[in-house]
Motif scaffolding. Sequence first.
Motif, PDB file in Angstrom:
ATOM      1  N   ARG A   1      27.823   9.974 -17.358  1.00 44.48           N
ATOM      2  CA  ARG A   1      28.476  10.979 -16.525  1.00 44.48           C
ATOM      3  C   ARG A   1      29.449  10.333 -15.545  1.00 44.48           C
ATOM      4  NH1 ARG A   1      23.530  13.511 -14.822  1.00 44.48           N
ATOM      5  NH2 ARG A   1      22.859  13.856 -16.920  1.00 44.48           N
TER       6      ARG A   1
ATOM      7  N   SER B   1      25.921  15.647 -11.185  1.00 45.85           N
ATOM      8  CA  SER B   1      24.500  15.901 -11.372  1.00 45.85           C
ATOM      9  C   SER B   1      23.705  14.590 -11.431  1.00 45.85           C
ATOM     10  CB  SER B   1      24.271  16.679 -12.668  1.00 45.85           C
ATOM     11  OG  SER B   1      22.889  16.799 -12.931  1.00 45.85           O
TER      12      SER B   1
ATOM     13  N   LYS C   1      28.885  18.444 -16.785  1.00 46.32           N
ATOM     14  CA  LYS C   1      27.549  19.031 -16.602  1.00 46.32           C
ATOM     15  C   LYS C   1      26.578  18.384 -17.588  1.00 46.32           C
ATOM     16  CE  LYS C   1      28.888  22.423 -13.828  1.00 46.32           C
ATOM     17  NZ  LYS C   1      28.620  22.378 -12.437  1.00 46.32           N
TER      18      LYS C   1
ATOM     19  N   TYR D   1      33.482  10.773 -15.252  1.00 42.33           N
ATOM     20  CA  TYR D   1      34.086  11.133 -13.965  1.00 42.33           C
ATOM     21  C   TYR D   1      35.179  10.138 -13.577  1.00 42.33           C
ATOM     22  CZ  TYR D   1      34.499  11.972  -8.954  1.00 42.33           C
ATOM     23  OH  TYR D   1      34.987  12.221  -7.698  1.00 42.33           O
TER      24      TYR D   1
ATOM     25  N   GLU E   1      23.711  18.001 -20.370  1.00 41.88           N
ATOM     26  CA  GLU E   1      23.322  18.822 -21.514  1.00 41.88           C
ATOM     27  C   GLU E   1      21.969  19.458 -21.235  1.00 41.88           C
ATOM     28  OE1 GLU E   1      24.992  19.381 -24.437  1.00 41.88           O
ATOM     29  OE2 GLU E   1      26.676  18.305 -23.519  1.00 41.88           O
TER      30      GLU E   1
END
Length: 67
Positions: A46, A35, A58, A50, A60
């Motif tokens: 993120r 995202s 995902k 990853y 928040e």
Amino acid sequence: MQRPTLNKDISLTDFNDFYWLKEELVAFCRNEGVSTVGGKLELAERIRAYLFTGEIVKPEPTTKKSK
């Protein structure tokens, strides 16, 4: 030390050791299906998740405060 290419093969250490523009973080996220919602710090977190786990986290959900 030469700055590495930001791709899925970069080590977490190298990612943390270098400064990345938000545009670079967004491009990485788009390429990997992560995202792109949020600010630079959220994107970096993120991407760290990853790179560390291989799993896409995902964002928040944000809720608007009512007055």
